[in-house]
Design a protein around this motif. Structure first.
Motif, mmCIF file in Angstrom:
data_model
loop_
_atom_site.group_PDB
_atom_site.id
_atom_site.type_symbol
_atom_site.label_atom_id
_atom_site.label_comp_id
_atom_site.label_asym_id
_atom_site.label_seq_id
_atom_site.Cartn_x
_atom_site.Cartn_y
_atom_site.Cartn_z
ATOM 1 N N SER A 44 0.832 -1.206 0.000
ATOM 2 C CA SER A 44 0.000 0.000 0.000
ATOM 3 C C SER A 44 0.870 1.261 0.000
ATOM 4 O O SER A 44 0.463 2.292 -0.526
ATOM 5 C CB SER A 44 -0.981 0.014 1.171
ATOM 6 O OG SER A 44 -0.311 0.048 2.406
ATOM 7 N N PHE B 212 -11.617 -8.372 -7.382
ATOM 8 C CA PHE B 212 -11.587 -8.092 -5.944
ATOM 9 C C PHE B 212 -12.853 -7.357 -5.525
ATOM 10 O O PHE B 212 -13.500 -7.730 -4.541
ATOM 11 C CB PHE B 212 -10.344 -7.278 -5.578
ATOM 12 C CG PHE B 212 -10.358 -6.803 -4.152
ATOM 13 C CD1 PHE B 212 -10.152 -7.689 -3.102
ATOM 14 C CD2 PHE B 212 -10.598 -5.476 -3.850
ATOM 15 C CE1 PHE B 212 -10.182 -7.255 -1.791
ATOM 16 C CE2 PHE B 212 -10.622 -5.035 -2.545
ATOM 17 C CZ PHE B 212 -10.410 -5.926 -1.508
ATOM 18 N N LEU B 213 -13.249 -6.336 -6.269
ATOM 19 C CA LEU B 213 -14.459 -5.589 -5.924
ATOM 20 C C LEU B 213 -15.688 -6.494 -5.939
ATOM 21 O O LEU B 213 -16.484 -6.482 -5.000
ATOM 22 C CB LEU B 213 -14.674 -4.421 -6.885
ATOM 23 C CG LEU B 213 -16.011 -3.691 -6.697
ATOM 24 C CD1 LEU B 213 -16.090 -3.032 -5.331
ATOM 25 C CD2 LEU B 213 -16.244 -2.689 -7.786
ATOM 26 N N HIS C 258 -8.311 -6.166 -10.028
ATOM 27 C CA HIS C 258 -8.990 -5.057 -9.358
ATOM 28 C C HIS C 258 -10.503 -5.275 -9.400
ATOM 29 O O HIS C 258 -11.189 -5.189 -8.380
ATOM 30 C CB HIS C 258 -8.592 -3.748 -10.060
ATOM 31 C CG HIS C 258 -9.181 -2.523 -9.475
ATOM 32 N ND1 HIS C 258 -10.369 -1.991 -9.906
ATOM 33 C CD2 HIS C 258 -8.738 -1.702 -8.485
ATOM 34 C CE1 HIS C 258 -10.633 -0.905 -9.220
ATOM 35 N NE2 HIS C 258 -9.663 -0.699 -8.354
ATOM 36 N N SER C 259 -11.026 -5.582 -10.584
ATOM 37 C CA SER C 259 -12.467 -5.797 -10.748
ATOM 38 C C SER C 259 -12.945 -7.029 -9.998
ATOM 39 O O SER C 259 -13.987 -7.004 -9.337
ATOM 40 C CB SER C 259 -12.811 -5.939 -12.231
ATOM 41 O OG SER C 259 -12.494 -4.758 -12.910
ATOM 42 N N PHE D 103 -3.977 -6.968 -5.441
ATOM 43 C CA PHE D 103 -5.389 -7.336 -5.506
ATOM 44 C C PHE D 103 -5.576 -8.846 -5.506
ATOM 45 O O PHE D 103 -6.547 -9.354 -4.951
ATOM 46 C CB PHE D 103 -6.065 -6.676 -6.706
ATOM 47 C CG PHE D 103 -6.132 -5.188 -6.578
ATOM 48 C CD1 PHE D 103 -6.842 -4.601 -5.549
ATOM 49 C CD2 PHE D 103 -5.454 -4.368 -7.460
ATOM 50 C CE1 PHE D 103 -6.877 -3.230 -5.396
ATOM 51 C CE2 PHE D 103 -5.498 -2.984 -7.320
ATOM 52 C CZ PHE D 103 -6.203 -2.416 -6.289
ATOM 53 N N LEU E 114 -8.664 -0.631 0.889
ATOM 54 C CA LEU E 114 -9.752 0.093 0.237
ATOM 55 C C LEU E 114 -9.273 1.388 -0.409
ATOM 56 O O LEU E 114 -9.740 1.766 -1.484
ATOM 57 C CB LEU E 114 -10.867 0.362 1.240
ATOM 58 C CG LEU E 114 -11.497 -0.908 1.832
ATOM 59 C CD1 LEU E 114 -12.523 -0.554 2.887
ATOM 60 C CD2 LEU E 114 -12.096 -1.783 0.751
ATOM 61 N N SER F 100 -5.147 -10.001 -1.918
ATOM 62 C CA SER F 100 -6.321 -9.538 -1.155
ATOM 63 C C SER F 100 -7.514 -10.446 -1.435
ATOM 64 O O SER F 100 -8.234 -10.830 -0.501
ATOM 65 C CB SER F 100 -6.657 -8.085 -1.519
ATOM 66 O OG SER F 100 -5.614 -7.230 -1.114
ATOM 67 N N ARG F 101 -7.705 -10.803 -2.699
ATOM 68 C CA ARG F 101 -8.801 -11.722 -3.059
ATOM 69 C C ARG F 101 -8.611 -13.087 -2.413
ATOM 70 O O ARG F 101 -9.553 -13.689 -1.921
ATOM 71 C CB ARG F 101 -8.866 -11.916 -4.579
ATOM 72 C CG ARG F 101 -9.425 -10.759 -5.337
ATOM 73 C CD ARG F 101 -9.469 -11.021 -6.835
ATOM 74 N NE ARG F 101 -10.185 -12.245 -7.142
ATOM 75 C CZ ARG F 101 -9.717 -13.178 -7.983
ATOM 76 N NH1 ARG F 101 -8.562 -13.031 -8.590
ATOM 77 N NH2 ARG F 101 -10.431 -14.253 -8.219
ATOM 78 N N TYR G 187 -7.606 0.364 -3.528
ATOM 79 C CA TYR G 187 -8.658 -0.019 -4.475
ATOM 80 C C TYR G 187 -9.253 1.227 -5.143
ATOM 81 O O TYR G 187 -9.397 1.282 -6.358
ATOM 82 C CB TYR G 187 -9.777 -0.831 -3.802
ATOM 83 C CG TYR G 187 -10.890 -1.029 -4.776
ATOM 84 C CD1 TYR G 187 -10.802 -2.006 -5.740
ATOM 85 C CD2 TYR G 187 -11.957 -0.144 -4.827
ATOM 86 C CE1 TYR G 187 -11.772 -2.126 -6.724
ATOM 87 C CE2 TYR G 187 -12.923 -0.256 -5.797
ATOM 88 C CZ TYR G 187 -12.831 -1.252 -6.741
ATOM 89 O OH TYR G 187 -13.780 -1.344 -7.717
#
Length: 127
Positions: free
Chosen positions: A26, A91-92, A88-89, A46, A70, A49-50, A73
């Motif tokens: 980060s 993960f969201l 990225h997508s 990401f 976040l 994180s996932r 992100y």
């Protein structure tokens, strides 16, 4: 990780490692420009994180740097690098699905759901 994620004896090690990775990444990915200049780091950030969101929910939600995840992100919206944008997508999508599921299991209205740490929830809900 996949060999040990069901073994609770490794949770402290996973938390320490995840916190260290998220903290370091980060800092590297502290702006949209940094994300653009470090697409492999962004994809890995990401991706891990996932993985923790899916495999070690308690570790993910208890991450000391959850707000940083976040923040990175949000900075990553509009990434052009294909792999970074894909992770990225994903993960969201997975985060929203998880929060929606959590809200349903907790009898919460999704509109009232706020990102809260595990200690503020019934531990059975997030396991």
């Amino acid at each position: 990780m996949s060999q040990y994620y069901n073994d609770l004896n490794f949770d402290a090690i996973f938390k320490e490692a995840f916190d260290a990775i998220i903290n370091k990444c980060s800092r590297i990915l502290s702006s949209k420009e940094a994300l653009k200049n470090n697409p492999e780091v962004a994809a890995d950030f990401f991706g891990i994180s996932r993985r923790f969101l899916n495999k070690k929910k308690a570790v993910f939600y208890n991450c000391s740097f959850l707000e940083d995840i976040l923040t990175v992100y949000m900075s990553g919206i509009g990434l052009e690098h294909p792999e970074s944008a894909e992770y990225h997508s994903k993960f969201l999508i997975e985060l929203l699905e998880d929060l929606s599921s959590l809200a349903k299991r907790s009898n919460m209205n999704i509109n009232d759901l706020k990102l809260m740490r595990v200690e503020n929830h019934n531990p059975e809900v997030i396991q």
